[in-house]
Design a protein around this motif. Sequence first.
Motif, PDB file in Angstrom:
ATOM      1  N   GLY A 190       0.810  -1.202   0.000  1.00  0.00           N
ATOM      2  CA  GLY A 190       0.000   0.000   0.000  1.00  0.00           C
ATOM      3  C   GLY A 190       0.847   1.257   0.000  1.00  0.00           C
ATOM      4  N   PRO A 191       0.219   2.402  -0.019  1.00  0.00           N
ATOM      5  CA  PRO A 191       0.981   3.668  -0.019  1.00  0.00           C
ATOM      6  C   PRO A 191       1.704   3.875   1.308  1.00  0.00           C
ATOM      7  CG  PRO A 191      -1.354   4.109   0.206  1.00  0.00           C
ATOM      8  CD  PRO A 191      -1.231   2.642  -0.089  1.00  0.00           C
ATOM      9  N   PHE A 192       2.905   4.462   1.252  1.00  0.00           N
ATOM     10  CA  PHE A 192       3.708   4.723   2.444  1.00  0.00           C
ATOM     11  C   PHE A 192       3.183   5.969   3.139  1.00  0.00           C
ATOM     12  CE2 PHE A 192       7.313   6.908   4.444  1.00  0.00           C
ATOM     13  CZ  PHE A 192       7.650   5.950   5.391  1.00  0.00           C
ATOM     14  N   LYS A 193       2.897   5.821   4.441  1.00  0.00           N
ATOM     15  CA  LYS A 193       2.400   6.926   5.248  1.00  0.00           C
ATOM     16  C   LYS A 193       3.345   7.149   6.410  1.00  0.00           C
ATOM     17  CE  LYS A 193      -2.470   6.078   4.204  1.00  0.00           C
ATOM     18  NZ  LYS A 193      -3.813   5.819   4.775  1.00  0.00           N
ATOM     19  N   ILE A 194       3.658   8.389   6.701  1.00  0.00           N
ATOM     20  CA  ILE A 194       4.564   8.753   7.779  1.00  0.00           C
ATOM     21  C   ILE A 194       3.809   9.652   8.757  1.00  0.00           C
ATOM     22  CG2 ILE A 194       5.474  10.757   6.545  1.00  0.00           C
ATOM     23  CD1 ILE A 194       8.167  10.194   7.854  1.00  0.00           C
ATOM     24  N   ASN A 195       4.139   9.496  10.022  1.00  0.00           N
ATOM     25  CA  ASN A 195       3.450  10.298  11.044  1.00  0.00           C
ATOM     26  C   ASN A 195       3.886  11.759  11.045  1.00  0.00           C
ATOM     27  OD1 ASN A 195       2.085   8.027  11.885  1.00  0.00           O
ATOM     28  ND2 ASN A 195       3.622   7.489  13.416  1.00  0.00           N
ATOM     29  N   LEU A 196       5.089  12.027  10.482  1.00  0.00           N
ATOM     30  CA  LEU A 196       5.619  13.387  10.505  1.00  0.00           C
ATOM     31  C   LEU A 196       5.167  14.216   9.316  1.00  0.00           C
ATOM     32  CD1 LEU A 196       9.276  12.594  11.626  1.00  0.00           C
ATOM     33  CD2 LEU A 196       7.352  13.273  13.031  1.00  0.00           C
ATOM     34  N   TYR A 197       4.210  13.701   8.559  1.00  0.00           N
ATOM     35  CA  TYR A 197       3.759  14.469   7.410  1.00  0.00           C
ATOM     36  C   TYR A 197       3.006  15.705   7.905  1.00  0.00           C
ATOM     37  CZ  TYR A 197       1.583  15.626   2.969  1.00  0.00           C
ATOM     38  OH  TYR A 197       1.184  16.281   1.845  1.00  0.00           O
ATOM     39  N   PRO A 198       3.345  16.899   7.394  1.00  0.00           N
ATOM     40  CA  PRO A 198       2.683  18.124   7.895  1.00  0.00           C
ATOM     41  C   PRO A 198       1.200  18.106   7.567  1.00  0.00           C
ATOM     42  CG  PRO A 198       3.994  18.609   5.959  1.00  0.00           C
ATOM     43  CD  PRO A 198       4.337  17.197   6.343  1.00  0.00           C
ATOM     44  N   GLN A 199       0.411  18.385   8.584  1.00  0.00           N
ATOM     45  CA  GLN A 199      -1.032  18.422   8.435  1.00  0.00           C
ATOM     46  C   GLN A 199      -1.565  19.745   8.967  1.00  0.00           C
ATOM     47  OE1 GLN A 199      -2.622  15.054  10.454  1.00  0.00           O
ATOM     48  NE2 GLN A 199      -1.702  13.530   9.086  1.00  0.00           N
ATOM     49  N   ASP A 200      -2.803  19.992   8.685  1.00  0.00           N
ATOM     50  CA  ASP A 200      -3.441  21.215   9.186  1.00  0.00           C
ATOM     51  C   ASP A 200      -3.728  21.088  10.676  1.00  0.00           C
ATOM     52  OD1 ASP A 200      -3.363  22.123   6.627  1.00  0.00           O
ATOM     53  OD2 ASP A 200      -5.404  21.468   6.129  1.00  0.00           O
ATOM     54  N   TYR A 201      -3.997  22.230  11.261  1.00  0.00           N
ATOM     55  CA  TYR A 201      -4.327  22.228  12.684  1.00  0.00           C
ATOM     56  C   TYR A 201      -5.640  21.488  12.957  1.00  0.00           C
ATOM     57  CZ  TYR A 201      -0.644  25.670  13.360  1.00  0.00           C
ATOM     58  OH  TYR A 201       0.558  26.307  13.410  1.00  0.00           O
ATOM     59  N   PHE A 202      -6.600  21.635  12.064  1.00  0.00           N
ATOM     60  CA  PHE A 202      -7.884  20.999  12.223  1.00  0.00           C
ATOM     61  C   PHE A 202      -8.195  20.198  10.966  1.00  0.00           C
ATOM     62  CE2 PHE A 202      -7.910  25.006  14.541  1.00  0.00           C
ATOM     63  CZ  PHE A 202      -8.179  24.543  15.822  1.00  0.00           C
ATOM     64  N   ASP A 203      -8.941  19.140  11.147  1.00  0.00           N
ATOM     65  CA  ASP A 203      -9.336  18.327  10.007  1.00  0.00           C
ATOM     66  C   ASP A 203     -10.330  19.092   9.146  1.00  0.00           C
ATOM     67  OD1 ASP A 203      -7.745  16.332  10.997  1.00  0.00           O
ATOM     68  OD2 ASP A 203      -9.363  15.370  12.112  1.00  0.00           O
ATOM     69  N   VAL A 204     -10.336  18.707   7.868  1.00  0.00           N
ATOM     70  CA  VAL A 204     -11.283  19.343   6.957  1.00  0.00           C
ATOM     71  C   VAL A 204     -12.706  18.945   7.317  1.00  0.00           C
ATOM     72  CG1 VAL A 204     -11.947  19.602   4.551  1.00  0.00           C
ATOM     73  CG2 VAL A 204      -9.522  19.398   5.162  1.00  0.00           C
ATOM     74  N   ASN A 205     -12.872  17.656   7.639  1.00  0.00           N
ATOM     75  CA  ASN A 205     -14.184  17.146   8.025  1.00  0.00           C
ATOM     76  C   ASN A 205     -14.220  17.017   9.541  1.00  0.00           C
ATOM     77  OD1 ASN A 205     -16.683  16.029   8.192  1.00  0.00           O
ATOM     78  ND2 ASN A 205     -16.150  14.073   7.221  1.00  0.00           N
ATOM     79  N   PRO A 206     -14.956  17.851  10.250  1.00  0.00           N
ATOM     80  CA  PRO A 206     -14.961  17.747  11.729  1.00  0.00           C
ATOM     81  C   PRO A 206     -15.662  16.504  12.244  1.00  0.00           C
ATOM     82  CG  PRO A 206     -16.555  19.366  11.003  1.00  0.00           C
ATOM     83  CD  PRO A 206     -15.816  18.940   9.776  1.00  0.00           C
ATOM     84  N   TYR A 207     -16.474  15.831  11.389  1.00  0.00           N
ATOM     85  CA  TYR A 207     -17.198  14.640  11.827  1.00  0.00           C
ATOM     86  C   TYR A 207     -16.461  13.351  11.496  1.00  0.00           C
ATOM     87  CZ  TYR A 207     -20.923  18.103  12.029  1.00  0.00           C
ATOM     88  OH  TYR A 207     -21.660  19.203  12.314  1.00  0.00           O
ATOM     89  N   PHE A 208     -15.248  13.465  10.950  1.00  0.00           N
ATOM     90  CA  PHE A 208     -14.496  12.254  10.581  1.00  0.00           C
ATOM     91  C   PHE A 208     -13.879  11.626  11.826  1.00  0.00           C
ATOM     92  CE2 PHE A 208     -10.502  10.197   9.340  1.00  0.00           C
ATOM     93  CZ  PHE A 208     -10.994   9.240   8.471  1.00  0.00           C
ATOM     94  N   ASN A 209     -13.923  10.312  11.911  1.00  0.00           N
ATOM     95  CA  ASN A 209     -13.379   9.579  13.045  1.00  0.00           C
ATOM     96  C   ASN A 209     -12.808   8.264  12.532  1.00  0.00           C
ATOM     97  OD1 ASN A 209     -12.682   8.696  15.559  1.00  0.00           O
ATOM     98  ND2 ASN A 209     -14.766   8.410  16.316  1.00  0.00           N
ATOM     99  N   ASP A 210     -11.550   7.961  12.972  1.00  0.00           N
ATOM    100  CA  ASP A 210     -10.906   6.715  12.544  1.00  0.00           C
ATOM    101  C   ASP A 210     -11.477   5.501  13.254  1.00  0.00           C
ATOM    102  OD1 ASP A 210      -9.352   8.279  10.960  1.00  0.00           O
ATOM    103  OD2 ASP A 210      -7.682   8.407  12.390  1.00  0.00           O
TER     104      ASP A 210
END
Length: 310
Positions: A190-210
């Motif tokens: 699968g695609p490589f994902k890293i925890n240090l990838y820069p992200q926004d302060y808040f999620d785009v979707n506030p109702y999203f949950n893993d």
Amino acid sequence: MPAEGKSDLERIGLFSEMGYVTIGDRYVSQYMRPFNEAASKNRQMLPGGSKTLSALQEGYFEPQFVRIFDGEAYSNPVQLRRRYRLAEAKKNLGKAFLPSNGDKMPCGKGTYYGTIGGPFAYFSAQLKARERYIPPGKNFYTNPGKKGTGYGYANLTIGEQYPHEPDGYELEKLIAKKAREEHKRLVKGGPFKINLYPQDYFDVNPYFNDKPLPPVKKPPPEKPIAPPFIPSSPAKKSGGMKGGTFDPYPSHSADPYVIKKSMAVPTSKERKIFYPPPGPRSRPVTSIITLNVTRSINANNYKTAHLTSD
């Protein structure tokens, strides 16, 4: 205890009667009373008064002026300053610098009049020297264009006619599909994902949950509501016949009439009247002034005593 007569304890009830120092004294008004009577009698200390500062020796403790330094040299500060200026003037190698002319004031913006260095060539507004402009050559001349749009007509282009090649239906989609399949075949994971990838302060979707959602709670079963009680006939009003009651009118029970026995009124002798206990009784009390007069003027000295009512 006195040799004759009663003691103070027997007379007034005290161990010792205090003496009356003011009995027989004349009254002196507080307004006419002298203040600091000792200051007006006998000799007083005379300091002599204060002395003002002057050039005489009277205002000092010493009878003669005493110098701080005895035999010191005399120094003239004006002469010392002149000697210092002469010593500094000998250090000059030549005469003082005098400019050839006075200061020049600028006469406008962008001028160099009055400056030390004069104008600078780098700040000049003159354009740099350029090479001679050579215009480009003219386009080549060809035969006039042939008539016709070109669609459906051959031999209308400059070069040779393009050969016809077959064009499949939706060929671009087929090529892109084959490229995606080949890419998926070459991908190992699968695609490589890293925890240090820069992200926004808040999620785009506030109702999203893993996290997965909890199971849906089933609502509690509703209790069936009992049907309301409906009487078979309308309510009856209560009257003399008691028709609106559930039970029939009770039967009257025979109650014999008995006269209550009257209580005899007790007489005053039989009754016990409450009498409150007697309170404290008053007694004659002699005032303090009368006591003092009685104690100071008795049967032994009433002839010799005299009143002081000034």
